[in-house]
Design a protein around this motif. Sequence first.
Motif, PDB file in Angstrom:
ATOM      1  N   ILE A 108       0.860  -1.179   0.000  1.00  0.00           N
ATOM      2  CA  ILE A 108       0.000   0.000   0.000  1.00  0.00           C
ATOM      3  C   ILE A 108       0.900   1.233   0.000  1.00  0.00           C
ATOM      4  CG2 ILE A 108      -1.774   1.304   1.234  1.00  0.00           C
ATOM      5  CD1 ILE A 108      -2.661  -1.302   2.539  1.00  0.00           C
ATOM      6  N   PHE A 109       0.674   2.130  -0.945  1.00  0.00           N
ATOM      7  CA  PHE A 109       1.453   3.364  -1.040  1.00  0.00           C
ATOM      8  C   PHE A 109       0.507   4.549  -0.894  1.00  0.00           C
ATOM      9  CE2 PHE A 109       3.636   6.547  -4.007  1.00  0.00           C
ATOM     10  CZ  PHE A 109       4.412   7.067  -2.981  1.00  0.00           C
ATOM     11  N   LEU A 110       0.593   5.252   0.234  1.00  0.00           N
ATOM     12  CA  LEU A 110      -0.164   6.488   0.417  1.00  0.00           C
ATOM     13  C   LEU A 110       0.695   7.637  -0.088  1.00  0.00           C
ATOM     14  CD1 LEU A 110      -1.262   4.452   2.770  1.00  0.00           C
ATOM     15  CD2 LEU A 110      -2.401   6.522   3.558  1.00  0.00           C
ATOM     16  N   HIS A 111       0.308   8.180  -1.229  1.00  0.00           N
ATOM     17  CA  HIS A 111       1.133   9.159  -1.918  1.00  0.00           C
ATOM     18  C   HIS A 111       1.138  10.508  -1.220  1.00  0.00           C
ATOM     19  CE1 HIS A 111       1.182  12.574  -4.847  1.00  0.00           C
ATOM     20  NE2 HIS A 111       2.340  12.019  -5.147  1.00  0.00           N
ATOM     21  N   GLY A 112      -0.003  10.959  -0.769  1.00  0.00           N
ATOM     22  CA  GLY A 112      -0.080  12.261  -0.119  1.00  0.00           C
ATOM     23  C   GLY A 112      -1.504  12.744  -0.007  1.00  0.00           C
ATOM     24  N   TRP A 113      -1.760  13.620   0.985  1.00  0.00           N
ATOM     25  CA  TRP A 113      -3.074  14.238   1.231  1.00  0.00           C
ATOM     26  C   TRP A 113      -4.120  13.216   1.672  1.00  0.00           C
ATOM     27  CZ3 TRP A 113      -1.191  18.849   1.117  1.00  0.00           C
ATOM     28  CH2 TRP A 113      -0.345  19.289   0.090  1.00  0.00           C
ATOM     29  N   ASN A 114      -3.689  12.054   2.144  1.00  0.00           N
ATOM     30  CA  ASN A 114      -4.645  10.987   2.485  1.00  0.00           C
ATOM     31  C   ASN A 114      -5.000  11.040   3.971  1.00  0.00           C
ATOM     32  OD1 ASN A 114      -2.293   9.290   0.565  1.00  0.00           O
ATOM     33  ND2 ASN A 114      -4.234   9.994  -0.278  1.00  0.00           N
ATOM     34  N   HIS A 115      -5.520  12.189   4.401  1.00  0.00           N
ATOM     35  CA  HIS A 115      -5.803  12.441   5.806  1.00  0.00           C
ATOM     36  C   HIS A 115      -6.745  11.399   6.397  1.00  0.00           C
ATOM     37  CE1 HIS A 115      -4.060  16.339   4.834  1.00  0.00           C
ATOM     38  NE2 HIS A 115      -4.973  16.476   3.887  1.00  0.00           N
ATOM     39  N   TYR A 116      -6.406  10.923   7.583  1.00  0.00           N
ATOM     40  CA  TYR A 116      -7.266  10.066   8.402  1.00  0.00           C
ATOM     41  C   TYR A 116      -7.551   8.696   7.789  1.00  0.00           C
ATOM     42  CZ  TYR A 116      -8.135  14.600  10.579  1.00  0.00           C
ATOM     43  OH  TYR A 116      -7.973  15.827  11.171  1.00  0.00           O
ATOM     44  N   THR A 117      -6.801   8.283   6.794  1.00  0.00           N
ATOM     45  CA  THR A 117      -7.008   6.950   6.237  1.00  0.00           C
ATOM     46  C   THR A 117      -6.697   5.913   7.294  1.00  0.00           C
ATOM     47  OG1 THR A 117      -6.461   7.663   3.989  1.00  0.00           O
ATOM     48  CG2 THR A 117      -6.279   5.319   4.454  1.00  0.00           C
ATOM     49  N   GLU A 118      -7.607   4.956   7.454  1.00  0.00           N
ATOM     50  CA  GLU A 118      -7.409   3.869   8.424  1.00  0.00           C
ATOM     51  C   GLU A 118      -6.853   2.662   7.692  1.00  0.00           C
ATOM     52  OE1 GLU A 118     -11.235   3.231  10.114  1.00  0.00           O
ATOM     53  OE2 GLU A 118     -11.260   5.126  11.213  1.00  0.00           O
TER      54      GLU A 118
END
Length: 375
Positions: free
Chosen positions: A365-375
């Motif tokens: 899983i790659f959270l690139h950016g601006w992914n606020h509050y992702t669980e």
Amino acid sequence: GYNQPDCAYPDATPAISTVTGDSSNGGAGPWVSASGHTLTINALGDQTVINHAYTGPSAKTAPFNQKFVTRHYGFGATRGTGSVMINNVNATVTSWSDTQIKITVPSLSAGQSSCTIQQRGVSTQTRCGELVITAGNGKKSIDTVTVTIGGKPPSYVAGENGASNAIQTAIDKATPGDMIIVGPGNYNEMLLMWKPVRLQGVGAASVTINANTHPSGKMDPWRRQVDCAFGIALNGGLMASGNPFDPTGTYLCPAAMQRQVDAIPLEPTVGWDNTLNGNLSELLIEPTLMGAYEGAGITVLGKGVRDVRVGGVLQPDPNCTANGVCTLLSASPTDCNTYSSNFYCNPSRIDGLTITNSSQGGGGIFLHGWNHYTE
């Protein structure tokens, strides 16, 4: 190759294969429309695991001559002192066996729920929490699923073993904050989660996202979709009336997806800037914006910066791209209504599934950016 680390659950650990509640759109997962409904928990059962005590082909006696051993991950034939909890709230057990438990979902107050953000436009409040099983032997489940109570009924993706992009299609069609229940199966996809949604598998042992990049060319449609989301045409420039996504019309960029996500500050997307190592697309000579981090099992992209109009065309703020001075989005009604990929505004989750075979740099899983509050 011998005495490998023991990475499996200890024997007799209660572990799940699937968790199902209310049926919705052809399937069921760990969701119920209200407390008091029934949740069915199925056990993982016997599993063959690598034997960490194996010492090689010269060994003659057990367990040192066994490459694999069987461990049992049931709930126990009788309940005894066993219990089931959702976010530390006891659930009433209506039946208990080694292979299956049925419970009545308890009522959770706002303070007992782990849902920090409610889906916009949905009148009923959502409550949720981690499912924890304690067997009569005192052992607790190590991981299970998040149980969700109430809110908008989820969509359901049926299990499949092909390459039909079933999950990606569901993400593309979803309203921000929607829950997508992923049924048992093997899904040969590399997902782009380009808006806040709740991707909820019925159980990690039963749902697998296979991010294998083979056969050759499988990355090409993924890269085109990334370009579309960032508002980049296939020639590497910003999409505009005079620079459509694909002048030939061979490849489409849906309007709902265009310019829905942002680069992070100082991350180049178009043009050449030697202080930022230039345009990654030019350096790699391929239409990708993720560079070495492309092709994760799930790539999470979000909108974080207000757009500006340059010559009447909505574009990324050039100041943000050039020097990191950005007008950031907030959870205000205006920003939530204008930007559907604003993760401040709706719940997002990845839960209850397995990711395998991601050979590209993006990993699982790659959270690139601006992914606020992702669980």
